[in-house]
Design an enzyme around this catalytic site. Structure first.
Site, short mmCIF file in Angstrom:
data_model
loop_
_atom_site.label_atom_id
_atom_site.label_comp_id
_atom_site.label_asym_id
_atom_site.label_seq_id
_atom_site.Cartn_x
_atom_site.Cartn_y
_atom_site.Cartn_z
N GLY A 52 45.20 1.99 33.89
CA GLY A 52 45.17 0.54 34.06
C GLY A 52 46.09 0.20 35.23
O GLY A 52 47.24 0.68 35.28
N ALA A 53 45.57 -0.62 36.16
CA ALA A 53 46.29 -0.82 37.43
C ALA A 53 47.75 -1.26 37.26
O ALA A 53 48.66 -0.62 37.82
CB ALA A 53 45.50 -1.80 38.30
N ARG A 96 46.75 8.17 42.14
CA ARG A 96 45.40 7.60 42.00
C ARG A 96 45.19 6.63 43.16
O ARG A 96 46.06 5.80 43.42
CB ARG A 96 45.22 6.88 40.65
CG ARG A 96 45.25 7.85 39.46
CD ARG A 96 44.82 7.18 38.17
NE ARG A 96 43.38 6.94 38.14
CZ ARG A 96 42.79 6.23 37.18
NH1 ARG A 96 43.51 5.68 36.21
NH2 ARG A 96 41.49 6.05 37.19
N ASP A 243 41.23 -3.41 39.97
CA ASP A 243 42.17 -2.41 40.49
C ASP A 243 42.61 -2.73 41.91
O ASP A 243 43.69 -2.32 42.34
CB ASP A 243 41.54 -1.02 40.45
CG ASP A 243 41.55 -0.51 39.02
OD1 ASP A 243 40.69 -0.94 38.24
OD2 ASP A 243 42.46 0.27 38.69
N ASN A 253 36.73 -2.55 40.29
CA ASN A 253 37.12 -2.35 38.88
C ASN A 253 36.34 -1.15 38.37
O ASN A 253 35.52 -0.56 39.10
CB ASN A 253 36.85 -3.61 38.06
CG ASN A 253 37.50 -3.55 36.69
OD1 ASN A 253 38.68 -3.22 36.57
ND2 ASN A 253 36.75 -3.84 35.64
O1 MRU Z 1 40.54 4.32 35.15
P1 MRU Z 1 41.35 3.26 34.47
O2 MRU Z 1 41.27 3.29 32.98
O3 MRU Z 1 42.76 3.23 34.98
O4 MRU Z 1 40.66 1.91 34.94
C1 MRU Z 1 41.19 0.69 34.50
C2 MRU Z 1 40.41 -0.47 34.95
O5 MRU Z 1 39.42 -0.37 35.62
C3 MRU Z 1 40.99 -1.80 34.59
O6 MRU Z 1 39.98 -2.74 34.38
C4 MRU Z 1 41.89 -2.27 35.75
O7 MRU Z 1 42.82 -1.29 36.07
C5 MRU Z 1 42.60 -3.52 35.42
S1 MRU Z 1 43.82 -3.30 34.18
C6 MRU Z 1 44.59 -4.76 33.89
#
Ligand code: MRU
Length: 351
Positions: A52-53, A96, A243, A253
């Site tokens: 999650g970002a 990432r 993201d 996203n």
């Molecule tokens: O690959 P992830 O689980 O890190 O991806 C997360 C997402 O795509 C979320 O929607 C995004 O990071 C926003 S979190 C507030």
């Protein structure tokens, strides 16, 4: 403020280490792990123990402190310490590539490193304090996002979300699920439909878990079902996280978000992106410039360690997609809801 009290705390700095929920264990276990070295933090981000970002932004900031603690043991001259720590910070930021919050938070630590005096112990304390400040700010920002977003949630709404942009994608409260929490605090007839979110099943494994923990009604659907329920009139709005958002409002996203946005447009359903301003990357003009993370093929070929396809089949596994700004009804931030024309509203909010 109509905030909902959520007890989930995803990541936290404790004395000399970072404590975080291990998100690879869901839904079997809700366990915390201690991350004590810079390399372990890099791996935790890469393998999605933390994801999650906004959460990986804080993890990156903590990772820089861990590297600083390690380098301090080598008794390097100050200039060499700074040089090596900046290189380690860049390495951390590369764990990432899509979520700009990681680079953003690491850059905040790099500013302190560049401006440090000759006292390494003081610098380490400053880096810890900065990490803590970013943690606490994240929760406050999410509550503000939640409150602005709640204003556009219709009474008794069913909100569709994709992936997990919740407390477990941030330090706490969440962005898209922060909107849900604030809306639910005002109107407990609000409910969520959660896309499963292949291939890592963040919707199934994480969104359903955290909403259930907080007593918010949630229905799990598979990714291909969203247009079916939209056509039946069962979805009132879509709210997702992001993201990275470009200066024109194009929003990256989790893979599959773009499909949801197209379906929402076709069915005339408002599609909102909820994200802190730290997710907006004004250095890029459009979503075409966003680097999309390509992830391991195992994520597609296997579920729970078991193969689900012919051995040796071709695989492509982009982790994210970009929703063009014309499909986005509004971007919910801690400074209010940005509306099209996004080039203008984004420029305005950063002025
Ligand atoms: O690959 P992830 O689980 O890190 O991806 C997360 C997402 O795509 C979320 O929607 C995004 O990071 C926003 S979190 C507030």
């Amino acid at each position: 403020m109509t905030e909902f009290i959520s007890k989930i705390r995803t990541i936290e700095w404790v004395d000399t280490y970072s404590k975080m929920v291990d998100q690879t264990k869901f839904p079997d276990a809700f366990e915390y792990v201690k991350i004590t070295t810079g390399q372990d933090m890099f791996d935790a981000i890469k393998t999605m123990i933390v994801r999650g970002a906004p959460a990986i932004g804080i993890a990156g900031a903590h990772g820089v402190v861990l590297y600083a603690q390690e380098l301090a043991k080598q008794n390097l001259p100050h200039s060499e310490f700074i040089k090596q720590l900046l290189a380690k910070a860049d390495y951390m930021a590369s764990a990432r590539p899509t979520a700009v919050n990681l680079m953003w938070a690491v850059e905040k630590q790099k500013e302190l490193i560049r401006n440090s005096s000759s006292d390494i112990a003081v610098l380490i304390e400053d880096l810890k304090a900065n990490g803590k400040k970013l943690e606490l700010e994240d929760i406050e920002i999410n509550k503000k996002i939640g409150d602005y977003g709640a204003e556009v949630v219709p009474k008794g709404a069913t909100i569709l979300t994709h992936c997990n942009a919740g407390a477990l994608a941030t330090v706490g409260y969440g962005t898209a699920l922060g909107v849900v929490r604030s809306a639910f605090a005002k109107d407990n007839t609000v409910q969520v439909f959660a896309d499963e979110t292949r291939p890592r099943q963040q919707g199934a494994r994480i969104t359903t878990l955290e909403l259930t923990m907080d007593g918010i009604p949630v229905t799990l659907i598979t990714d291909g079902m969203c247009s079916y329920f939209m056509k039946k009139g069962m979805i009132d709005m879509v709210c997702v996280g992001a993201d990275r958002i470009a200066a024109n409002g194009d929003a990256a996203n989790k893979i599959g978000t773009y499909t949801v946005a197209i379906a929402a447009k076709y069915h005339n359903i408002p599609f909102y992106v909820a994200a802190p301003l730290s997710t907006i990357d004004t250095s890029i003009k459009s979503g075409d410039e966003i680097i999309i993370e390509e992830r391991s093929h195992d994520e597609v070929t296997h579920i729970n360690g078991k193969p689900i396809c012919a051995n040796g089949v071709n695989i492509i596994n982009p982790g994210f997609d970009v929703t063009p700004n014309e499909l986005i009804t509004g971007i919910i931030t801690e400074k209010g809801i940005l509306r099209p024309d996004y080039k203008k509203s984004i420029m305005e909010v950063f002025r």
